[in-house]
Enzyme design. Structure first.
Site, PDB file in Angstrom:
ATOM      1  N   ASN A  59       0.873  -1.166   0.000  1.00  0.00           N
ATOM      2  CA  ASN A  59       0.000   0.000   0.000  1.00  0.00           C
ATOM      3  C   ASN A  59       0.914   1.221   0.000  1.00  0.00           C
ATOM      4  O   ASN A  59       1.454   1.608   1.025  1.00  0.00           O
ATOM      5  CB  ASN A  59      -0.874  -0.040   1.261  1.00  0.00           C
ATOM      6  CG  ASN A  59      -1.778   1.169   1.374  1.00  0.00           C
ATOM      7  OD1 ASN A  59      -1.713   2.099   0.568  1.00  0.00           O
ATOM      8  ND2 ASN A  59      -2.631   1.168   2.384  1.00  0.00           N
ATOM      9  N   ARG A  71      -2.709  -2.100  -3.300  1.00  0.00           N
ATOM     10  CA  ARG A  71      -3.887  -1.266  -3.113  1.00  0.00           C
ATOM     11  C   ARG A  71      -3.779  -0.125  -4.125  1.00  0.00           C
ATOM     12  O   ARG A  71      -2.750   0.559  -4.186  1.00  0.00           O
ATOM     13  CB  ARG A  71      -3.898  -0.678  -1.708  1.00  0.00           C
ATOM     14  CG  ARG A  71      -4.994   0.324  -1.561  1.00  0.00           C
ATOM     15  CD  ARG A  71      -4.816   1.132  -0.323  1.00  0.00           C
ATOM     16  NE  ARG A  71      -5.933   2.048  -0.181  1.00  0.00           N
ATOM     17  CZ  ARG A  71      -5.864   3.192   0.459  1.00  0.00           C
ATOM     18  NH1 ARG A  71      -4.735   3.563   1.027  1.00  0.00           N
ATOM     19  NH2 ARG A  71      -6.903   3.968   0.555  1.00  0.00           N
ATOM     20  N   HIS A 131     -12.532   3.538   0.281  1.00  0.00           N
ATOM     21  CA  HIS A 131     -12.530   2.578   1.404  1.00  0.00           C
ATOM     22  C   HIS A 131     -13.284   1.312   1.023  1.00  0.00           C
ATOM     23  O   HIS A 131     -13.765   0.579   1.894  1.00  0.00           O
ATOM     24  CB  HIS A 131     -13.220   3.154   2.665  1.00  0.00           C
ATOM     25  CG  HIS A 131     -12.454   4.223   3.361  1.00  0.00           C
ATOM     26  ND1 HIS A 131     -13.083   5.252   4.028  1.00  0.00           N
ATOM     27  CD2 HIS A 131     -11.127   4.430   3.521  1.00  0.00           C
ATOM     28  CE1 HIS A 131     -12.176   6.045   4.569  1.00  0.00           C
ATOM     29  NE2 HIS A 131     -10.979   5.569   4.259  1.00  0.00           N
ATOM     30  N   HIS A 164     -16.628   3.257   8.311  1.00  0.00           N
ATOM     31  CA  HIS A 164     -15.173   3.198   8.420  1.00  0.00           C
ATOM     32  C   HIS A 164     -14.712   4.535   8.983  1.00  0.00           C
ATOM     33  O   HIS A 164     -14.783   5.559   8.302  1.00  0.00           O
ATOM     34  CB  HIS A 164     -14.530   2.924   7.047  1.00  0.00           C
ATOM     35  CG  HIS A 164     -13.041   2.897   7.115  1.00  0.00           C
ATOM     36  ND1 HIS A 164     -12.308   1.735   6.998  1.00  0.00           N
ATOM     37  CD2 HIS A 164     -12.138   3.884   7.317  1.00  0.00           C
ATOM     38  CE1 HIS A 164     -11.020   2.016   7.133  1.00  0.00           C
ATOM     39  NE2 HIS A 164     -10.896   3.311   7.319  1.00  0.00           N
ATOM     40  N   ASN A 202      -8.453   7.950   9.921  1.00  0.00           N
ATOM     41  CA  ASN A 202      -8.103   9.326   9.566  1.00  0.00           C
ATOM     42  C   ASN A 202      -9.052   9.831   8.497  1.00  0.00           C
ATOM     43  O   ASN A 202      -9.542  10.940   8.534  1.00  0.00           O
ATOM     44  CB  ASN A 202      -6.662   9.392   9.080  1.00  0.00           C
ATOM     45  CG  ASN A 202      -5.700   9.451  10.239  1.00  0.00           C
ATOM     46  OD1 ASN A 202      -5.907  10.226  11.172  1.00  0.00           O
ATOM     47  ND2 ASN A 202      -4.678   8.624  10.194  1.00  0.00           N
ATOM     48  N   GLY A 203      -9.303   8.969   7.511  1.00  0.00           N
ATOM     49  CA  GLY A 203     -10.378   9.222   6.554  1.00  0.00           C
ATOM     50  C   GLY A 203     -11.618   8.488   7.058  1.00  0.00           C
ATOM     51  O   GLY A 203     -11.488   7.464   7.731  1.00  0.00           O
ATOM     52  N   ARG A 221     -10.137  16.553   6.690  1.00  0.00           N
ATOM     53  CA  ARG A 221     -11.030  16.898   5.569  1.00  0.00           C
ATOM     54  C   ARG A 221     -12.384  17.376   6.096  1.00  0.00           C
ATOM     55  O   ARG A 221     -12.902  16.830   7.067  1.00  0.00           O
ATOM     56  CB  ARG A 221     -11.263  15.678   4.670  1.00  0.00           C
ATOM     57  CG  ARG A 221     -10.032  15.206   3.943  1.00  0.00           C
ATOM     58  CD  ARG A 221     -10.411  14.147   2.910  1.00  0.00           C
ATOM     59  NE  ARG A 221      -9.237  13.437   2.447  1.00  0.00           N
ATOM     60  CZ  ARG A 221      -9.042  12.129   2.613  1.00  0.00           C
ATOM     61  NH1 ARG A 221      -9.959  11.376   3.189  1.00  0.00           N
ATOM     62  NH2 ARG A 221      -7.940  11.566   2.163  1.00  0.00           N
ATOM     63  N   MET A 239      -8.118  11.799  16.858  1.00  0.00           N
ATOM     64  CA  MET A 239      -9.289  11.679  17.726  1.00  0.00           C
ATOM     65  C   MET A 239      -8.910  11.390  19.171  1.00  0.00           C
ATOM     66  O   MET A 239      -9.507  11.932  20.101  1.00  0.00           O
ATOM     67  CB  MET A 239     -10.224  10.588  17.178  1.00  0.00           C
ATOM     68  CG  MET A 239     -11.500  10.446  17.944  1.00  0.00           C
ATOM     69  SD  MET A 239     -12.454  11.980  18.011  1.00  0.00           S
ATOM     70  CE  MET A 239     -13.496  11.797  16.572  1.00  0.00           C
ATOM     71  N   GLY A 262      -9.686   2.820  12.856  1.00  0.00           N
ATOM     72  CA  GLY A 262      -9.024   3.155  14.129  1.00  0.00           C
ATOM     73  C   GLY A 262      -9.981   3.714  15.179  1.00  0.00           C
ATOM     74  O   GLY A 262      -9.958   3.294  16.334  1.00  0.00           O
ATOM     75  N   ILE A 263     -10.840   4.658  14.780  1.00  0.00           N
ATOM     76  CA  ILE A 263     -11.778   5.246  15.737  1.00  0.00           C
ATOM     77  C   ILE A 263     -12.941   4.277  15.990  1.00  0.00           C
ATOM     78  O   ILE A 263     -13.309   4.004  17.138  1.00  0.00           O
ATOM     79  CB  ILE A 263     -12.321   6.598  15.201  1.00  0.00           C
ATOM     80  CG1 ILE A 263     -11.173   7.584  14.983  1.00  0.00           C
ATOM     81  CG2 ILE A 263     -13.378   7.158  16.141  1.00  0.00           C
ATOM     82  CD1 ILE A 263     -11.578   8.874  14.262  1.00  0.00           C
ATOM     83  N   GLU A 286     -13.101   1.104  15.788  1.00  0.00           N
ATOM     84  CA  GLU A 286     -12.746  -0.125  16.512  1.00  0.00           C
ATOM     85  C   GLU A 286     -12.350   0.139  17.952  1.00  0.00           C
ATOM     86  O   GLU A 286     -12.440  -0.753  18.792  1.00  0.00           O
ATOM     87  CB  GLU A 286     -11.561  -0.821  15.803  1.00  0.00           C
ATOM     88  CG  GLU A 286     -11.911  -1.353  14.441  1.00  0.00           C
ATOM     89  CD  GLU A 286     -10.685  -1.770  13.643  1.00  0.00           C
ATOM     90  OE1 GLU A 286      -9.647  -2.102  14.247  1.00  0.00           O
ATOM     91  OE2 GLU A 286     -10.769  -1.759  12.396  1.00  0.00           O
ATOM     92  N   GLU A 304      -7.992  -4.926   5.418  1.00  0.00           N
ATOM     93  CA  GLU A 304      -7.916  -4.693   3.972  1.00  0.00           C
ATOM     94  C   GLU A 304      -6.805  -5.526   3.342  1.00  0.00           C
ATOM     95  O   GLU A 304      -6.952  -6.025   2.227  1.00  0.00           O
ATOM     96  CB  GLU A 304      -7.670  -3.204   3.705  1.00  0.00           C
ATOM     97  CG  GLU A 304      -8.861  -2.349   4.107  1.00  0.00           C
ATOM     98  CD  GLU A 304      -8.512  -0.895   4.317  1.00  0.00           C
ATOM     99  OE1 GLU A 304      -8.693  -0.128   3.386  1.00  0.00           O
ATOM    100  OE2 GLU A 304      -8.066  -0.530   5.417  1.00  0.00           O
TER     101      GLU A 304
HETATM  102  P1  ADP Z   1      -5.950   5.382   8.792  1.00  0.00           P
HETATM  103  O1  ADP Z   1      -7.234   5.930   8.260  1.00  0.00           O
HETATM  104  O2  ADP Z   1      -4.765   6.264   8.532  1.00  0.00           O
HETATM  105  O3  ADP Z   1      -5.715   3.916   8.496  1.00  0.00           O
HETATM  106  P2  ADP Z   1      -6.671   4.518  11.444  1.00  0.00           P
HETATM  107  O4  ADP Z   1      -7.772   3.658  10.946  1.00  0.00           O
HETATM  108  O5  ADP Z   1      -5.521   3.883  12.145  1.00  0.00           O
HETATM  109  O6  ADP Z   1      -6.113   5.510  10.373  1.00  0.00           O
HETATM  110  O7  ADP Z   1      -7.355   5.563  12.460  1.00  0.00           O
HETATM  111  C1  ADP Z   1      -6.629   6.587  13.051  1.00  0.00           C
HETATM  112  C2  ADP Z   1      -7.554   7.344  14.007  1.00  0.00           C
HETATM  113  O8  ADP Z   1      -8.023   6.430  15.015  1.00  0.00           O
HETATM  114  C3  ADP Z   1      -6.862   8.488  14.732  1.00  0.00           C
HETATM  115  O9  ADP Z   1      -7.706   9.620  14.766  1.00  0.00           O
HETATM  116  C4  ADP Z   1      -6.703   7.926  16.145  1.00  0.00           C
HETATM  117  O10 ADP Z   1      -6.676   8.924  17.122  1.00  0.00           O
HETATM  118  C5  ADP Z   1      -7.953   7.104  16.264  1.00  0.00           C
HETATM  119  N1  ADP Z   1      -7.898   6.184  17.392  1.00  0.00           N
HETATM  120  C6  ADP Z   1      -7.102   5.115  17.575  1.00  0.00           C
HETATM  121  N2  ADP Z   1      -7.305   4.568  18.807  1.00  0.00           N
HETATM  122  C7  ADP Z   1      -8.255   5.335  19.411  1.00  0.00           C
HETATM  123  C8  ADP Z   1      -8.905   5.316  20.688  1.00  0.00           C
HETATM  124  N3  ADP Z   1      -8.609   4.407  21.598  1.00  0.00           N
HETATM  125  N4  ADP Z   1      -9.835   6.258  20.943  1.00  0.00           N
HETATM  126  C9  ADP Z   1     -10.123   7.195  20.041  1.00  0.00           C
HETATM  127  N5  ADP Z   1      -9.562   7.274  18.821  1.00  0.00           N
HETATM  128  C10 ADP Z   1      -8.635   6.362  18.517  1.00  0.00           C
END
Ligand code: ADP
Length: 414
Positions: free
Chosen positions: A7, A99, A189, A217, A220-221, A250, A293, A341-342, A344, A395
């Site tokens: 990726n 990807r 996504h 999803h 970050n995005g 964004r 976040m 990330g957020i 999950e 992914e």
């Molecule tokens: P990407 O889109 O780059 O793959 P991720 O899916 O890893 O990114 O998501 C990143 C986001 O997830 C960031 O905003 C991070 O702060 C947030 N994040 C990760 N763990 C937590 C948590 N425990 N509580 C809140 N936000 C979280």
């Protein structure tokens, strides 16, 4: 087969090595052998490499471009130091899965890469000027280093959404603009939404056409997808990933007239406005603090920062609005599923998203919600609520599986 999944971003390269084949896919027996990331390609690069089951190795090295980064990576993959099971030389890598962000209308499924496919990905550059060129760099580097005898497959972020009906993908602008320039919603996504839909089907023991869910999803995005009878029928990102939900940097949806207004009032050029909306807006723009976040929630809780709270409230409010819209569009759904990330990891965000949605039959169970973090998969809805679930995305696994299937179906080479 040992599949190298790549990726490539503009200055980064994420990878996994996954052992899989058609039988292993059937039995869910795929195995991740290694993973890692090379960041800051073009200067002193930061390298994190991890053979599964061993501690991660972190180091720095000057890697001038994607070719140098991939060369560095492959040397490690085949080294005795990495000690990756079953891999001793380049010949032990049997295929590469990439990807690719934008496949436009041309690529509605994953394909084995040949000269024509490369031309097709190049044709999509104007739709994804930041992403597709980086993806192509990875493809060219892999071809140069691993050789043309090893098949490579392109897996597109857009292709899962190719089932959207015209009523979802057309913008209400003069129709000729769609004809002439293919201006429409593509959505992104797709690999993540598709993986989550697949896992949901597996968990529920449902058939593909019984999957009627909304997937969120949130990384970050951020994007949301309406999946009806197993197919994407609508999604929040558009011609580019800028549309829809509020994201790290964004803006998501805004009134397009703001662009012209900004150009007048702030004396900004179009590229400057574009940068503002893509890189300086969203959570970062509202809070003035951060696009992350986790940090934002900490600011809100520890320092009662008003704008941090506002950013989170707008973020959750936008999601709530889309859930309502998609439920109406789909005529109801069987589940809402969080990933990214957020999605999950943040019980607080999930809870805030569902505030006041009890009237729609969406009720979070606080104790289930609290425990569902760190890669756990399961249900977080109250008894009697519509299903609310967390399904960690994967992914890379889907890219590896698509690579195997594509190679078996069409073992075309360069
Ligand atoms: P990407 O889109 O780059 O793959 P991720 O899916 O890893 O990114 O998501 C990143 C986001 O997830 C960031 O905003 C991070 O702060 C947030 N994040 C990760 N763990 C937590 C948590 N425990 N509580 C809140 N936000 C979280």
């Amino acid at each position: 087969m040992n599949i190298l999944v790549l990726n490539c971003g503009s200055s980064s390269l994420k990878f996994q090595v996954i052992a899989t084949d058609l039988e292993l896919i059937e039995k869910d027996g795929d195995r991740q052998l290694a993973r890692g990331i090379i960041e800051r390609i073009g200067s002193q690069s930061l390298i994190t490499l991890e053979a599964t089951g061993k501690p991660a190795v972190r180091q720095a090295a000057p890697l001038r471009d994607h070719r140098a980064a991939l060369d560095f990576l492959l040397r490690w993959i085949v080294s005795t130091e990495a000690g990756i099971e079953g891999i001793r030389s380049m010949g032990d890598i049997h295929a590469v899965g990439h990807r690719v962000v934008h496949g436009a209308e041309k690529f509605t499924r994953s394909v084995v890469i040949d000269a024509e496919v490369i031309k097709g990905i190049e044709d999509c550059i104007e739709l994804a000027p930041l992403h597709n060129p980086a993806n192509l760099k990875g493809i060219h580097a892999a071809r140069e280093i691993i050789g043309t005898g090893v098949p490579q497959v392109a897996v597109f972020d857009t292709s899962f959404h190719s089932t959207m009906p015209e009523t979802s993908y057309l913008y209400a602008i003069p129709y000729q603009l769609y004809r002439r320039h293919k201006i429409r919603r593509y959505g992104f996504h797709g690999t993540s939404h598709r993986y989550v839909a697949y896992r949901y089907r597996q968990i529920m023991g449902a058939k593909r056409d019984e999957v009627n869910i909304i997937t969120l999803h949130l990384g970050n995005g951020c994007s949301i997808c309406a999946i009806k009878n197993g197919n994407s029928v609508d999604t929040s990102m558009g011609l580019t990933p800028l549309e829809g939900l509020v994201m790290g940097t964004r803006s998501g949806d805004i009134d397009p007239s703001i662009l012209e207004f900004l150009m007048h009032k702030e004396g900004m050029s179009i590229p400057e406005v574009d940068t503002l909306l893509n890189k300086q807006s969203g959570l970062l723009g509202i809070s003035g603090l951060t696009n992350d976040m986790r940090d934002l929630l900490a600011e809100e809780q520890e320092h009662q920062d008003r704008r941090a709270k506002l950013a989170v409230d707008i973020f959750c409010g936008r999601i709530r609005k889309y859930i309502g819209a998609y439920l109406a569009e789909m005529g109801g759904a069987n589940a809402v599923v969080f990933t990214g990330g957020i999605g999950e990891n943040s019980p607080l965000i999930r809870q805030r998203v569902f505030e006041g949605l009890g009237f729609l039959g969406l009720d979070i169970d606080d104790s289930l919600n609290r425990t569902m973090t760190g890669g756990k998969e399961g249900e977080i809805g109250k008894k009697g609520s519509m299903r609310i679930m967390v399904i960690p995305t994967n992914e890379e696994l889907l890219i590896a599986r698509d690579t195997v299937r594509s190679v078996k179906n069409a073992p075309r080479r360069w």
